[in-house]
Design a protein around this motif. Structure first.
Motif, PDB file in Angstrom:
ATOM      1  N   ALA A  43       2.488  37.518  44.341  1.00 40.55           N
ATOM      2  CA  ALA A  43       1.994  38.114  43.097  1.00 40.55           C
ATOM      3  C   ALA A  43       3.116  38.836  42.363  1.00 40.55           C
ATOM      4  O   ALA A  43       3.219  38.747  41.135  1.00 40.55           O
ATOM      5  CB  ALA A  43       0.853  39.069  43.395  1.00 40.55           C
ATOM      6  N   THR A  44       3.970  39.531  43.100  1.00 32.92           N
ATOM      7  CA  THR A  44       5.067  40.237  42.436  1.00 32.92           C
ATOM      8  C   THR A  44       6.080  39.242  41.886  1.00 32.92           C
ATOM      9  O   THR A  44       6.625  39.455  40.807  1.00 32.92           O
ATOM     10  CB  THR A  44       5.770  41.218  43.386  1.00 32.92           C
ATOM     11  OG1 THR A  44       6.202  40.517  44.551  1.00 32.92           O
ATOM     12  CG2 THR A  44       4.840  42.349  43.778  1.00 32.92           C
ATOM     13  N   ASP A  46       5.392  36.226  40.827  1.00 29.95           N
ATOM     14  CA  ASP A  46       4.760  35.621  39.657  1.00 29.95           C
ATOM     15  C   ASP A  46       4.828  36.558  38.460  1.00 29.95           C
ATOM     16  O   ASP A  46       5.084  36.136  37.336  1.00 29.95           O
ATOM     17  CB  ASP A  46       3.307  35.255  39.951  1.00 29.95           C
ATOM     18  CG  ASP A  46       3.202  34.076  40.899  1.00 29.95           C
ATOM     19  OD1 ASP A  46       4.215  33.373  41.080  1.00 29.95           O
ATOM     20  OD2 ASP A  46       2.106  33.861  41.456  1.00 29.95           O
ATOM     21  N   SER A  47       4.590  37.843  38.710  1.00 29.05           N
ATOM     22  CA  SER A  47       4.608  38.789  37.591  1.00 29.05           C
ATOM     23  C   SER A  47       6.028  39.003  37.073  1.00 29.05           C
ATOM     24  O   SER A  47       6.222  39.293  35.895  1.00 29.05           O
ATOM     25  CB  SER A  47       3.992  40.118  38.012  1.00 29.05           C
ATOM     26  OG  SER A  47       4.790  40.725  39.010  1.00 29.05           O
ATOM     27  N   ILE A  48       7.021  38.840  37.931  1.00 32.95           N
ATOM     28  CA  ILE A  48       8.410  38.980  37.490  1.00 32.95           C
ATOM     29  C   ILE A  48       8.848  37.755  36.708  1.00 32.95           C
ATOM     30  O   ILE A  48       9.478  37.871  35.658  1.00 32.95           O
ATOM     31  CB  ILE A  48       9.345  39.212  38.707  1.00 32.95           C
ATOM     32  CG1 ILE A  48       9.075  40.587  39.316  1.00 32.95           C
ATOM     33  CG2 ILE A  48      10.796  39.090  38.293  1.00 32.95           C
ATOM     34  CD1 ILE A  48       9.770  40.811  40.636  1.00 32.95           C
ATOM     35  N   ALA A  50       6.884  35.537  35.149  1.00 30.96           N
ATOM     36  CA  ALA A  50       6.031  35.236  34.004  1.00 30.96           C
ATOM     37  C   ALA A  50       6.582  35.813  32.696  1.00 30.96           C
ATOM     38  O   ALA A  50       6.649  35.092  31.700  1.00 30.96           O
ATOM     39  CB  ALA A  50       4.618  35.725  34.259  1.00 30.96           C
ATOM     40  N   PRO A  51       6.986  37.071  32.630  1.00 30.12           N
ATOM     41  CA  PRO A  51       7.508  37.579  31.364  1.00 30.12           C
ATOM     42  C   PRO A  51       8.788  36.875  30.927  1.00 30.12           C
ATOM     43  O   PRO A  51       9.024  36.681  29.741  1.00 30.12           O
ATOM     44  CB  PRO A  51       7.785  39.058  31.644  1.00 30.12           C
ATOM     45  CG  PRO A  51       6.917  39.405  32.785  1.00 30.12           C
ATOM     46  CD  PRO A  51       6.800  38.144  33.592  1.00 30.12           C
TER      47      PRO A  51
END
Length: 61
Positions: A43-44, A46-48, A50-51
């Motif tokens: 999840a971390t 993906d969140s890194i 994604a932006p």
């Protein structure tokens, strides 16, 4: 009287078991600690990523 009571108890027990089977499961499945850590790491990541992919300019023809 004893026989009636026993039969009644048996019928009630069977009915209780049947209704318990029909009821929705309240507990979610167990996720081990290692699996939770893997999911958190994914999840971390993906969140890194994604932006970065959103801010990258795209050139259309």
């Amino acid at each position: 009287m004893n026989r009636r009571k026993k039969i009644k108890q048996l019928l009630e027990a069977h009915a209780k078991k049947a209704s318990a089977k029909k009821a929705p499961r309240k507990k979610s499945t167990y996720v081990s600690k290692a699996d939770r850590l893997k999911l958190a790491a994914e999840a971390t990541q993906d969140s890194i990523t994604a932006p970065e992919s959103r801010t990258a300019p795209t050139s259309e023809p």
